[in-house]
Each structure stands twice: as C-alpha cells, then as structure tokens.
Write a protein that holds these residues in place. Structure first.
Motif, PDB file in Angstrom:
ATOM      1  N   TYR A  10       0.839  -1.212   0.000  1.00 14.95           N
ATOM      2  CA  TYR A  10       0.000   0.000   0.000  1.00 14.95           C
ATOM      3  C   TYR A  10       0.869   1.256   0.000  1.00 14.95           C
ATOM      4  O   TYR A  10       0.540   2.259  -0.631  1.00 14.95           O
ATOM      5  N   LEU A  11       1.997   1.201   0.724  1.00 19.19           N
ATOM      6  CA  LEU A  11       2.879   2.357   0.842  1.00 19.19           C
ATOM      7  C   LEU A  11       3.949   2.395  -0.250  1.00 19.19           C
ATOM      8  O   LEU A  11       4.447   3.474  -0.585  1.00 19.19           O
ATOM      9  N   TRP A  12       4.321   1.237  -0.780  1.00 14.72           N
ATOM     10  CA  TRP A  12       5.389   1.154  -1.782  1.00 14.72           C
ATOM     11  C   TRP A  12       4.751   1.298  -3.156  1.00 14.72           C
ATOM     12  O   TRP A  12       4.541   0.340  -3.876  1.00 14.72           O
ATOM     13  N   ARG A  13       4.449   2.528  -3.538  1.00 13.67           N
ATOM     14  CA  ARG A  13       3.650   2.732  -4.739  1.00 13.67           C
ATOM     15  C   ARG A  13       3.992   4.063  -5.384  1.00 13.67           C
ATOM     16  O   ARG A  13       4.533   4.963  -4.756  1.00 13.67           O
ATOM     17  N   ASP A  14       3.625   4.183  -6.649  1.00 10.51           N
ATOM     18  CA  ASP A  14       3.808   5.407  -7.415  1.00 10.51           C
ATOM     19  C   ASP A  14       2.600   6.308  -7.167  1.00 10.51           C
ATOM     20  O   ASP A  14       1.466   5.909  -7.431  1.00 10.51           O
ATOM     21  N   PRO A  15       2.803   7.517  -6.662  1.00 11.14           N
ATOM     22  CA  PRO A  15       1.650   8.371  -6.322  1.00 11.14           C
ATOM     23  C   PRO A  15       0.831   8.794  -7.541  1.00 11.14           C
ATOM     24  O   PRO A  15      -0.309   9.238  -7.386  1.00 11.14           O
ATOM     25  N   GLU A  16       1.396   8.663  -8.737  1.00 12.45           N
ATOM     26  CA  GLU A  16       0.673   9.070  -9.940  1.00 12.45           C
ATOM     27  C   GLU A  16      -0.140   7.930 -10.549  1.00 12.45           C
ATOM     28  O   GLU A  16      -0.830   8.127 -11.552  1.00 12.45           O
ATOM     29  N   ILE A  17      -0.034   6.727  -9.976  1.00 17.22           N
ATOM     30  CA  ILE A  17      -0.744   5.564 -10.527  1.00 17.22           C
ATOM     31  C   ILE A  17      -1.755   5.094  -9.499  1.00 17.22           C
ATOM     32  O   ILE A  17      -1.401   4.798  -8.348  1.00 17.22           O
ATOM     33  N   ALA A  44       2.263  -2.749  -7.253  1.00 14.18           N
ATOM     34  CA  ALA A  44       3.131  -3.317  -8.274  1.00 14.18           C
ATOM     35  C   ALA A  44       4.511  -2.672  -8.270  1.00 14.18           C
ATOM     36  O   ALA A  44       5.176  -2.638  -9.281  1.00 14.18           O
ATOM     37  N   ALA A  45       4.946  -2.157  -7.133  1.00 15.50           N
ATOM     38  CA  ALA A  45       6.188  -1.389  -7.135  1.00 15.50           C
ATOM     39  C   ALA A  45       7.431  -2.262  -7.089  1.00 15.50           C
ATOM     40  O   ALA A  45       8.430  -1.947  -7.706  1.00 15.50           O
ATOM     41  N   CYS A  46       7.405  -3.347  -6.331  1.00 23.02           N
ATOM     42  CA  CYS A  46       8.625  -4.112  -6.056  1.00 23.02           C
ATOM     43  C   CYS A  46       8.596  -5.427  -6.815  1.00 23.02           C
ATOM     44  O   CYS A  46       7.720  -6.269  -6.586  1.00 23.02           O
ATOM     45  N   GLN A  47       9.569  -5.627  -7.699  1.00 26.65           N
ATOM     46  CA  GLN A  47       9.569  -6.842  -8.498  1.00 26.65           C
ATOM     47  C   GLN A  47      10.213  -8.026  -7.776  1.00 26.65           C
ATOM     48  O   GLN A  47      10.185  -9.135  -8.278  1.00 26.65           O
TER      49      GLN A  47
END
Length: 621
Positions: free
Chosen positions: A552-559, A564-567
């Motif tokens: 929830y926190l590891w995210r792109d603020p524009e999306i 889906a931030a960490c692969q």
C-alpha cells in the motif's frame, strides 16, 4: 511480593551503549526488546529525530516526536558531549562495563573523539562495537552520505521497482535502515557468541548498500551472471507468473498463482474458461503472453467482491491472495490481534498508546517492552552509577581462558534445515555463512536435472544452497523419520518453513523433538505464524507485502492501482533475517540457562515490522 509474570528476556543482563539515530536506532530497540539494558546516548542538542515529525497532535515538541519514540522506546536515555573530555571520559567509563556499543556516526567520527573501537578495546578487550553506515568502514565510498534513497539506489533494488517509463521507486518509510538494523543485531549476537570462546570483542561493520544487495537483489545478480539479462521495471511484482493487483468493490486485492496445482484450482474458480485450458499453460513460462486475458477474466469477477470476502473465498480454495491493506487494516486484522503483535506503552507526553512488537514468539524468553521512549536526560543521574561494575555477561566470562584458535564457537553449532521456497534457504544461508554447520534435508524431492532453459534456475539453486550439506530423505517412510531424529539428537537448531501442519504430520513438532533432545531450539517461519485464524493460509512474498501494508505504501503516487512497485518478493528476505536474529538470541539463552525453546516467526509480521513510525502516527494521532 507479586512475582513478575514476564520471564526474563533472552538477553537479560546484557548491556548496550547506543550512539545511533534513525539509521541504526532500530538495532538497539530489537536488542532491548530481547531483554538487553540499552542506554541511548544523545548529544547536548538531543537526537535529531526529536525534531522530526510526525508529532502527537501535530504539535512540534521534542518530547512528542513519534519518529523518536518509534526507534528509542525501551531504552534508557542520557546526554554526553563527545566533543569534550568529560563526555569522552564518561563514555570510556561506561564502555568498561558494557558488552556492546552501537553507532551509526560518520566513518572515523568516534576515532577522532578517542572513543573508537581501537581505543575502547584497550579499556575493555571484550567489547563488541557495531557500526552501521551507508557503504561500510572502507572503500572509496565510505565517506559518502547514504540516506535511505541512496542505499536503495546503490544497492540495485530501486532500478527494478516501479512502472515502465516512470521514475524508479524506493521502499517506504525506513525499510533500508530497518533491514540493516536487523542484520546488525544478528551480527552483534554472532560476535558475542564467539566471544565466549575467544575472549575477544570484535568490530562488526554493516553496510546499507551490501544489505540491500545481499538480500532481495541477489537473485537478480545471479540471473545477470548466468544469462546476461538486466532486469527492467515491468510494473508487476513478478514478471513470469500470475501475480497482479485487481480491483474489488471497496479496494484492491493481490493474487499469486504459480504452482501447477494452484493453477488448476485457479481455473476452477474462474469457471474453466476455454482459452486457458490448454495443458501447456500449466508451465509458468507459457502463461505470460496471456496476462491481459487473465487480468480481464479475473477482474470481471473481483469487481463483484468486497476485498475481505474475496480474501476469505480465494484462501478457502488454498489459493494465495490478500487485500492491499493500508497499515491500519493490518493492525486491525483478526490475525494480528489474536497473535498479540501489538503491546501497550505509557509515555508521560504521548499518553497510553499501542506499539508494534517483534515478529517472533519465544516459548521461554519472550520479547518485552518495559519502558517508554526516554525523556531528554531522563536517566542522567542514575545510569552511570549503575554501570560502575561489569555487566552480568562480562562477569560470567571473567576468569575463562581465552582460546588462541581462530575458530569461532558458532562453528560448533549444527543446524538441521527443512527448507522450501526462498525463506528456508535464505535463513540457512545466513547461519552457514557465519560458520554454523547446516544440513539441509530435502523431503523426498528429486534433484533438479539440467534442462534447456533452466540455466538461471540451476544457478539460483546453487547460489541459494551454498555453504551447506544437502541430503534427500523420504519423510513418508518411518525409516526416513528415524534417521532424521538421529540427526536432531546431535544438533542444536532445527528450522523449517513448511505449511503449519507438515512437521507435526511427520511426528517432528517441537514437543516430540524435545523427547529426542531436550535442549533443542526449533524455529518455524510460516506466512502468518503458527497460531491464529489465518495460520493455514497460503502465501508468497508479494501476498505478504499486500497483507502487511507494505505494498500500500510502496507505490507510485501518480498511478491509482497500488501494489506493483517491487519486483522482488521482499518479505522472503526480511523474514530469514529476523529468524537468524531470533535463533542467535535463543542460543545465548540456552548457553546461560541450559534451556532450548520454540520460536514461532510470522513472515507477515516480519514485513510489517519494517514500517516503523507509520504505525505510531496511526495509534497516537
């Protein structure tokens, strides 16, 4: 007198001088929670986090900083000016009776104040000094500044986190500092374990960059070394399997389907769509071209669910899923509450508030938070006098002849590992790399044979299993179980990360292991722990990121769509680090008391424990 209902911690009688701030403060908190007496030493201006928000009621006040409380709860607090002779002399006096000094100051800062490792070991040869820095104590980058964003960037992980065409993303909160602190605590306890044989302290160095390379980024390095592939940002947590975020009525949920039996049950849940029934799609690598089709079919169903209902139904089919929880939802979840991950703290300025605990449960020496974060100079008059004598640990070692051998005591520790996935091998690797003899028991699994297209997988297996012995045992056969029990009788530690009921089905739960060796230490690392209503839920690293609040926190603020931030499956590397720390604490406790114990580690709570002050702002404000 009413007896104290809380047993002493594994590190009771152990003394720590803490010269850390945000970068290393969590290390001291972990040791304090395990029973150590920790003195936080602030400068006359106070720890810089006292001036950092968030604050209680959003009112800037050095005694109301939630950042300070998140790192320095459970510690005593004094002030020393290390720029003056009096401050240096007081620290030298304290160091004579201490076991450990923790610090995260710039390289050579303590040496310039005449209180570095070389100077202090003249006063106390058994002192362990643990230094946490961005790039270590040596090398061309040793003087570079390394806030969390720099550590993530230089460690390589940031390059694969985020969406194509968008800026890369660092981890949320102070994840880099927290993970480095867990490793620092583990390294400190290894040095102390070996001190009982050598009679000497050591200088333990922790580099933020190396921690982030050695844990979640390592497999990407292995992939490059074998195939030459440079992994790019894809916008997905995993690029080769069904692992995506889907919208529900009231939020988002994550699923993770990779194994063949999971794929078959997944198709049943979808209603057996004809376009997915070709048997070739049972192979993970054949599914990626179908991602858009799969996404369309899945979200057409999830849009009819509330996230919690979807979570329960999907898990009821033994399929991995979780809501994209904000931290508040994780804290309120029935699993978190039943496992008592939270505790209560009474602070004179913050009031009574909840505080996140540690992700492990010890059967004999539980973690415990005994005091709130110190007010400025709160223990100034009491602590120096109390520390005029050596710690209980130092006194117990006085008179013991020091060994001239370079062999560490930890090299005499034998570990039986039942590894699966990433977590089991990663934990065994941490113990093996520091000298323990690790025997990995592969329960009936046939050796993987090289095939076309498997080069990376084989290299990854070799990387994941170096430094240990490997044997295959048919655990469904009574003779196999008998042989394993013979090994356990001659071992110190057993670690496993199967689903919650597997070890008991073989007659190898902790109660029956104690019949074989009464002082055995057993550590279990399940996704949700060994207790609670979700103990049998299926999970993988990306699911734990979602459930714990990390995604929830590891995210792109524009999306808009989160998760889906960490692969990399970040929690798969966090949980083993906590597991290694817990096992070392249990080994110290056994050395002092003769008692083994059972350690129940929740991988979900391990991920949550990385988030720090995010919880306190929710609790207090």
């Amino acid at each position: 007198m009413v007896p104290d209902p809380t047993p002493p911690g594994a590190l009771a009688g152990f003394r720590v001088l803490d010269l850390t701030g945000r970068m290393g403060g969590y290390c001291g908190l972990l040791l304090a929670n395990l029973g150590a007496e920790v003195i936080l030493i602030e400068s006359p201006e106070g720890d810089s986090m006292r001036r950092d928000g968030p604050f209680k009621d959003d009112e800037p006040d050095p005694e109301k900083s939630l950042s300070f409380a998140a790192y320095h709860t459970n510690k005593n607090g004094i002030v020393l000016d290390l720029e003056t002779g009096d401050g240096q002399e007081t620290l030298q006096m304290l160091a004579r009776g201490a076991d450990v000094l923790l610090e995260d100051r710039p390289v050579r800062f303590l040496d310039r104040q005449h209180v570095g490792f070389s100077a202090l070991r003249e006063l106390n040869p058994k002192l362990v000094v643990t230094s946490i820095t961005g790039f270590g104590q040596s090398g061309p980058y040793r003087d570079f500044k390394a806030p969390s964003i720099v550590a993530f960037a230089m460690g390589g992980l940031m390059s694969v986190c985020g969406h194509p065409g968008r800026a890369p993303l660092m981890g949320p909160c102070d994840v880099a500092y927290h993970l480095a602190s867990v490793h620092a605590a583990f390294g400190t306890l290894v040095a102390l374990f070996n001190r009982r044989e050598s009679g000497r302290g050591e200088h333990v160095e922790v580099s933020l960059q190396e921690v982030l390379v050695a844990d979640p980024f390592l497999r990407l390095i292995t992939r490059y070394s074998v195939t030459g592939e440079i992994t790019a940002r894809t916008g997905h947590s995993q690029s080769t399997t069904v692992a995506e975020t889907y919208q529900c009525k009231d939020g988002y949920a994550r699923i993770f389907v990779n194994q063949t039996d999971h794929w078959r049950r997944f198709l049943e849940w979808l209603g057996r769509p004809p376009e997915l029934l070709d048997p070739k799609y049972e192979a993970v690598q054949n599914r990626f071209p179908l991602r858009q089709t799969i996404d369309r079919l899945v979200e057409a169903r999830t849009l009819n669910y509330e996230t919690q209902k979807f979570f329960e139904e999907f898990q009821g089919l033994r399929l991995a899923a979780a809501p994209i929880n904000p931290p508040s939802a994780f804290l309120a979840d029935t699993q978190t509450r039943e496992r008592k991950y939270l505790t209560s703290v009474e602070h004179p300025r913050l009031g009574s508030h909840q505080f996140p605990g540690d992700p492990y449960k010890f059967s004999e020496s539980p973690w415990n938070i005994r005091r709130s974060a110190p007010l400025f100079r709160e223990h100034q008059d009491r602590v120096p006098g109390d520390w005029s004598r050596p710690s209980a640990w130092l006194e117990s070692e006085n008179g013991r002849a020091a060994s001239t051998s370079s062999r560490g005591l930890f090299e005499a520790v034998r570990v039986i590992s039942f590894p699966t996935g990433v977590v089991g091998p990663a934990l065994a690797g941490l113990l093996a790399e520091h000298g323990a003899e690790v025997i990995a028991i592969e329960a009936g699994r046939a050796p993987r044979s090289p095939q076309r297209g498997q080069k990376f997988q084989i290299a990854s297996d070799l990387e994941s299993n170096r430094d240990r012995k490997r044997i295959a045992v048919d655990m469904k056969h009574p003779e196999g179980v008998r042989l394993v029990k013979q090994l356990i009788a001659k071992s110190d530690v057993v670690v496993e990360n199967f689903s919650a009921r597997v070890m008991a089905s073989w007659g190898l739960d902790y109660s029956r292991m104690r019949e074989v060796r009464p002082d055995i230490i057993m550590a279990s690392l399940q996704a949700f722990g060994q207790t609670g209503p979700r103990r049998d839920y299926v999970s993988f690293g990306p699911i734990l990121m979602s459930y714990s609040g990390m995604a929830y926190l590891w995210r792109d603020p524009e999306i808009d769509r989160p998760g889906a931030a960490c692969q990399t499956a970040f929690p798969d590397y966090v949980a083993p680090s906590y597991g290694a720390l817990a096992i070392l604490a249990a080994l110290h406790y056994r050395a002092r008391t003769g008692k083994g114990q059972y350690i129940d580690i929740s991988q979900a709570e391990s991920a949550a424990s990385m988030l720090g002050a995010a919880y306190l702002e929710y609790f207090v404000n």
